[in-house]
Design an enzyme around this catalytic site. Structure first.
Site, PDB file in Angstrom:
ATOM      1  NE  ARG A 182      99.572  64.512  27.661  1.00 38.24           N
ATOM      2  CZ  ARG A 182     100.010  64.920  28.985  1.00 38.24           C
ATOM      3  NH1 ARG A 182      99.610  65.870  29.454  1.00 38.24           N
ATOM      4  NH2 ARG A 182     100.928  64.028  29.651  1.00 38.24           N
ATOM      5  CE  LYS A 207      94.319  71.813  26.145  1.00 37.34           C
ATOM      6  NZ  LYS A 207      94.263  70.827  26.934  1.00 37.34           N
ATOM      7  NE  ARG A 245     107.723  76.439  42.297  1.00 35.66           N
ATOM      8  CZ  ARG A 245     108.765  76.347  42.975  1.00 35.66           C
ATOM      9  NH1 ARG A 245     110.175  76.337  42.343  1.00 35.66           N
ATOM     10  NH2 ARG A 245     108.916  76.816  44.333  1.00 35.66           N
TER      11      ARG A 245
END
Length: 328
Positions: free
Chosen positions: A124, A188, A323
């Site tokens: 992406r 991932k 965050r």
């Protein structure tokens, strides 16, 4: 001629045993200097090859070449009926790009494209997808729908399908990150890339791309800008052709039924795999940054974020990052 020699060399080394340069040269009908050259070419494709004086050459990384017959033997009846064509390439720019080209030429729904390696694999937001030869899964599927409204949330459903396939092969702890990442142990493992081309009368061609790390050589992993995992992390990875068949067993029927059932049947499973629920995150959309806490996924597959002012906002797209202050 080059491709023929390379393919023959690959099949010779696929047993991961040592083969002397002289034996390889005799088998391929080339000089030992040419053998050395082709071995260097294989290393450039991402293969790990050991070269020891007196012993010869040996492939170190797991190598199972794609085999259409082997894949078909493992397919269940519904996937077999849905499979229009199984295309296997040694090298492509991108399986998604190739299938988009074929879709424009009228390829049938149920066409599947696989590659041993990609020279321009894409994730992406234009990210490069690291694609070593013969190690991972680079898979794209084509389906056609009457209109684009029928495919809302499809990437989430595909994530559930991939998680089901991996669970069936004994891979536990698969996580999903909105909108299209697959995680293993919080790192991932793979990604989904969906591309749509509109057609006459509102119809559309949809290409679903899947990149899945089965075995990623550590030296290539350094090129990835985030923590990553592969299916060899906790032991031997599933056989590659068996893995492709398991994925097609889930994804081909899913694409066939999706226009009728939509995302709703997949939402409970997606939420069960969602590893970032309740986490403090930042949504990146171009130059815009929105901070808040991830609350949920809507019925349409939108990400629901509780912003710092307490309001709930829904996002159809964006790059989600945790965050720094969230250490949970």
């Amino acid at each position: 001629m080059a491709d023929t020699i390379q393919n023959r060399l690959l099949r010779l080394l696929a047993d991961r045993r040592f083969h002397s340069g002289a034996a390889i040269a005799a088998e391929l009908g080339v000089s030992r200097t040419a053998v050395w050259k082709w071995v260097r070419e294989l290393e450039a494709l991402g293969l790990e090859v050991a070269a020891l004086p007196g012993k010869g050459y040996r492939v170190l990384s797991p190598l199972e070449l794609l085999d259409g017959d082997a894949i078909r033997r493992h397919l269940g009846p519904e996937a077999t009926a849905s499979l229009a064509s199984l295309l296997i390439h040694d090298r492509l720019d991108s399986t998604n790009t190739q299938l988009m080209r074929l879709a424009a030429e009228g390829a049938a729904a149920g066409t599947v494209c696989l590659a041993e390696t990609q020279t321009a694999g894409r994730g992406r937001i234009g990210r490069e997808w690291v694609s070593p030869f013969g190690a991972n899964i680079y898979l794209s599927l084509l389906w056609r729908y009457e209109d684009t409204s029928r495919i809302a949330g499809l990437s989430l459903a595909v994530g559930v399908g991939v998680a089901r396939a991996l669970a069936g092969l004994g891979v536990a702890d698969i996580g999903l990150k909105w909108p299209n990442d697959l995680l293993l142990g919080g790192r991932k493992l793979g990604g989904i890339l969906i591309e749509v081309a509109g057609e006459a009368h509102g119809r559309c061609a949809v290409v679903v791309g899947l990149g899945l790390n089965r075995y990623l050589p550590p030296r290539l992993g350094h090129a990835i800008d985030q923590p990553w995992a592969d299916l060899s992390t906790d032991g031997a990875p599933p056989p590659r052709n068996r893995l492709v068949a398991a994925l097609l067993d889930e994804l081909l029927p899913l694409l066939g039924h999706y226009a009728a059932v939509g995302l709703e049947p997949y939402l409970p499973e997606w939420r069960g795999h969602h590893r970032w629920q309740g986490r403090e995150a930042v949504i990146h959309q171009g130059e815009t940054r929105t901070q808040g806490r991830i609350e949920d996924i809507s019925a349409a597959g939108l990400l629901i974020l509780r912003c710092e002012d307490g309001r709930l906002r829904e996002f159809a797209s964006g790059d989600v990052r945790l965050r720094a202050l969230d250490h949970g």
